[in-house]
Design a protein around this motif. Structure first.
Motif, mmCIF file in Angstrom:
data_model
loop_
_atom_site.group_PDB
_atom_site.id
_atom_site.type_symbol
_atom_site.label_atom_id
_atom_site.label_comp_id
_atom_site.label_asym_id
_atom_site.label_seq_id
_atom_site.Cartn_x
_atom_site.Cartn_y
_atom_site.Cartn_z
ATOM 1 N N LEU A 161 92.500 80.893 26.548
ATOM 2 C CA LEU A 161 93.011 81.512 27.764
ATOM 3 C C LEU A 161 92.090 81.242 28.951
ATOM 4 O O LEU A 161 92.547 81.017 30.073
ATOM 5 N N ALA A 162 90.786 81.271 28.690
ATOM 6 C CA ALA A 162 89.816 81.077 29.760
ATOM 7 C C ALA A 162 89.598 79.617 30.099
ATOM 8 O O ALA A 162 88.979 79.313 31.126
ATOM 9 N N GLY A 163 90.092 78.704 29.270
ATOM 10 C CA GLY A 163 89.942 77.281 29.552
ATOM 11 C C GLY A 163 88.538 76.782 29.268
ATOM 12 O O GLY A 163 87.838 76.335 30.193
ATOM 13 N N VAL A 164 88.131 76.843 28.014
ATOM 14 C CA VAL A 164 86.784 76.401 27.666
ATOM 15 C C VAL A 164 86.638 74.911 27.947
ATOM 16 O O VAL A 164 87.552 74.119 27.741
ATOM 17 N N SER B 141 82.563 84.377 30.732
ATOM 18 C CA SER B 141 81.887 83.645 31.805
ATOM 19 C C SER B 141 81.191 82.434 31.208
ATOM 20 O O SER B 141 81.278 82.172 30.012
ATOM 21 N N GLY B 142 80.493 81.698 32.057
ATOM 22 C CA GLY B 142 79.793 80.506 31.591
ATOM 23 C C GLY B 142 80.637 79.258 31.752
ATOM 24 O O GLY B 142 81.315 79.066 32.773
ATOM 25 N N SER B 143 80.645 78.420 30.736
ATOM 26 C CA SER B 143 81.303 77.107 30.794
ATOM 27 C C SER B 143 82.788 77.216 30.485
ATOM 28 O O SER B 143 83.290 76.686 29.482
ATOM 29 N N VAL B 144 83.510 77.913 31.345
ATOM 30 C CA VAL B 144 84.961 78.051 31.216
ATOM 31 C C VAL B 144 85.589 77.813 32.581
ATOM 32 O O VAL B 144 84.946 77.999 33.625
ATOM 33 N N ALA B 145 86.862 77.437 32.573
ATOM 34 C CA ALA B 145 87.548 77.121 33.825
ATOM 35 C C ALA B 145 87.997 78.374 34.569
ATOM 36 O O ALA B 145 88.055 78.387 35.799
ATOM 37 N N ARG B 146 88.327 79.446 33.815
ATOM 38 C CA ARG B 146 88.860 80.672 34.424
ATOM 39 C C ARG B 146 88.064 81.883 33.943
ATOM 40 O O ARG B 146 88.550 82.672 33.118
ATOM 41 N N PRO B 147 86.844 82.069 34.433
ATOM 42 C CA PRO B 147 86.060 83.239 34.026
ATOM 43 C C PRO B 147 86.677 84.520 34.564
ATOM 44 O O PRO B 147 87.380 84.513 35.574
ATOM 45 N N GLY B 148 86.429 85.620 33.885
ATOM 46 C CA GLY B 148 86.954 86.903 34.333
ATOM 47 C C GLY B 148 87.086 87.885 33.200
ATOM 48 O O GLY B 148 86.607 87.660 32.083
ATOM 49 N N VAL B 149 87.766 89.004 33.480
ATOM 50 C CA VAL B 149 88.023 90.041 32.490
ATOM 51 C C VAL B 149 89.383 89.777 31.859
ATOM 52 O O VAL B 149 90.391 89.656 32.570
#
Length: 658
Positions: free
Chosen positions: A518-521, A495-503
């Protein structure tokens, strides 16, 4: 409030809430209107103490707060001293012993939500919902909705009629009173007695449709001031809550092991679960036998996923070998670490997997009763788990003779009430037993004397769900995933400053940089917090850290339960550290001096630095180091021992106050 039995009487609503849980009173001592009863004699006793927390929930959920008369009445029914019950009721953040409106809006102000503008959101909501609005706004610690920050949770007390689960986004009626998912209302006890919850309230194998319940909830995330206010005042106009699939960016990928059913299987349909591999693992467990199941888990190298990384097979074997009976199984679903939400996603998206895994764990360790301790801020997870327990019991997958194998096992769901410390296993036991959720000294360890003083195995949701692929693919194949010392797949909450937060699910050994890719930082990454508030920060040039228990230790940080929160340069780091200090101050149970005093001194020093009221920041940093060492060395449990970690790493690795 007087700490003895007084003259205050419960209202009709309060009395009805308690009686719905415990049944009608049987003596004048308990509150029955029987003039011929002897008031010197109290029926009941200590065997009912474990219904204190469900009783407090029943009153709080029906009325919105717990009055002196209601507390006295509950204490008489359970034969609990009022002073002790008062100590329990004041321990939990979700209860109130002072009058308040029927609707409470919790606005998360923890790490991920703070980075997403929760401070401004809360101020705006507070300006709109004035005291005469009928809604009380409370600034809340993490609500476990970090992938959809900022988040709010509205809770409305009152009596409602349940006619099935309403559409998502509307107020969802919750079962309130007491243990949920019991077997006919008779919970086996270590002293040979039974708990006194009624069949109607404990499930009794009949499900929840048409039951009279209280308390309604509405989740709003991501929230704006407008949607948060609507969720509290006009829930039918609030945006619907998205399905669990949205919290799993990898949903549908064929490479997933733990998350493969989320997005592909209906979480409310037992037949769909079985069609997608469900109960294959339990059938293999019955074919192997308890000892062989434990051997498979041991050979797999499975380590606990709650942060301590203790070998699961060793814990199971130690419990199973205890001659004292009964044995208990406890699933810790009270994930309250800021930034953690993986267990919530598993329970919402694949609830039958947890029921099956708990059944296997109970079978292997000789337990016939399992307790699922689920945090009170998870209304949809509660609904899904209630439904799963009821359906599996109705189909013979819980109860006296599971799959015709002669093994009896049942699950009772207990709802937490807002206490981070109850994530510690012995504090959780105390909470279930009806005491303040304070950690116990060790030894004795839970495998020897745990819940109700009996041998107990405790695992969190992710740990238990890992048992299913171990049995279906075999220990060698499972151990081949990951690294030699950290085997299997791992869930990470990003979570936080990423484009795709999640598990995200990755094999142990992937790097932090690969996960963030993967999360798009986002650009201008300032720092990454590993392990949540009890973890540590790493710099943007340290993203090659391998995500294993041993790799993060060697890098001077911790993997914890898998929390990864990214912060860009727009997030004020000193304010963030102050929020972490405030969290630990609020959540300290106060039992031991190093933590009780140290968390306060830590917050005071950080306040002086942030507000520039101290004479010298260097002096306060020196004080912080001394206090931090004292907490780490002398605190009784992990809360105090880790309360200094994030602040220390920010000072030493990030130069937070330079």
């Amino acid at each position: 409030m007087d700490l003895h039995f007084g003259d205050s009487k419960p209202t009709d609503e309060e009395r009805a809430a308690v009686d719905a849980l415990l049944g009608p009173p049987e003596s004048s001592w308990e509150g029955a209107d029987r003039s011929d009863a002897d008031l010197r004699w109290a029926r009941g006793g200590r065997e009912s103490r474990d219904l204190l927390l469900p009783g407090l929930h029943a009153v709080n959920d029906r009325v919105g707060w717990i009055s002196e008369g209601a507390l006295d009445y509950l204490c008489r029914r359970l034969t609990v001293p009022p002073a002790e019950a008062y100590g329990v009721a004041t321990f939990y953040a979700m209860f109130s012993l002072r009058p308040r409106p029927a609707t409470v809006l919790h606005v998360c102000t923890d790490l991920a939500c703070t980075a997403a503008g929760a401070t401004e959101l809360c101020a705006d909501v507070e300006s709109r919902l004035t005291p005469d609005s009928g809604v009380q706004v409370e600034r809340s610690p993490c609500l476990g909705l970090c992938e959809r920050a900022p988040a709010t949770l509205a809770i409305r007390a009152g009596k409602t009629a349940r006619l099935g689960v309403p559409p998502l986004g509307e107020f969802e009626d919750e079962a309130l009173s007491g243990p949920i998912g019991g077997s006919g209302g008779k919970a086996p006890r270590d002293d040979g007695g039974t708990s006194r919850s009624s069949e109607a309230e404990s499930g009794g194998g009949k499900g929840r449709r048409g039951r009279e319940t209280t308390r309604a909830t509405a989740v709003c995330a991501p929230a704006t001031p407008e949607t948060a206010v609507r969720a509290a005042t006009a829930p039918e106009t609030a945006p619907p809550e998205p399905p669990p699939t949205t919290a799993v960016p990898q949903a549908g990928a064929g490479t997933l092991t733990l998350l493969h059913r989320i997005g592909t299987t209906d979480p409310t349909d037992l037949d769909d679960y079985r069609a997608n591999g469900g109960y294959t693992a339990l059938r293999r467990a019955f074919a192997l036998g308890p000892a062989a199941v434990i051997r498979e888990v041991t050979d797999s190298g499975l380590l606990g996923r709650g942060g301590a990384a203790f070998p699961t097979g060793r814990k199971w074997q130690a419990t199973a070998s205890q001659p004292d009976h009964p044995h208990y199984l406890v699933c810790n679903a009270d994930e309250s670490e800021p930034g953690t939400f993986k267990d919530r996603v598993l329970m919402e998206g694949d609830p039958y997997a947890l029921v099956e895994a708990m059944t296997i764990a109970g079978y292997a360790t000789g337990a016939h009763r399992g307790y699922l301790y689920l945090r009170g801020e998870y209304p949809r997870a509660l609904h899904r788990m209630e439904h799963a327990v009821a359906q599996t019991r109705a189909r013979g997958l819980l109860g006296d003779d599971i799959l015709g194998q002669g093994y009896a096992f049942d699950i009772e769901i207990r709802r937490g009430a807002g206490a981070y410390i109850c994530g510690e296993e012995t504090a959780l036991f105390n909470s279930i037993e009806g005491y303040r959720g304070e950690p116990r000294s060790k030894p004795p360890f839970p495998v020897e004397k745990g819940l109700f003083g009996k041998p107990t195995v405790e695992n969190n949701v992710e740990t238990l769900v890992n048992v299913l692929p171990i049995l279906t693919m075999g220990a060698p194949a499972y151990a081949a995933i990951g690294t030699e010392r950290s085997t299997g797949p791992k869930l990470f909450c990003v979570s936080g400053s990423v484009a795709r937060p999640g598990v995200y699910e990755l094999p142990f050994g992937a790097t932090l940089g690969e996960l963030l890719a993967l999360a798009g930082v986002r650009d201008n990454l300032r720092a990454v917090l590993l392990g949540g508030a009890a973890g540590g920060f790493v710099r943007p040039d340290e993203l090659d850290v391998p995500l294993t228990f041993e790799g993060t230790r060697e890098a001077g940080t911790t993997l914890g339960s898998g929390v990864v929160i990214a912060f860009d340069d727009t997030v004020p780091l000193p304010r963030l550290l102050l929020r972490i200090a405030e969290f630990f101050r609020d959540e300290s149970c106060g039992q031991c001096v190093p933590c009780r005093v140290g968390t306060v001194r830590q917050e005071e020093a950080l306040h002086r630095i942030v507000d520039r009221t101290g004479a010298d920041a260097a002096t306060d940093i020196t004080l912080l180091r001394e206090v931090g060492r004292a907490m780490r060395d002398a605190s009784i449990c992990g809360l105090g021992q880790t309360a200094w970690n994030a602040v220390e790493s920010a000072i030493d690795r990030l130069g937070a106050y330079e």
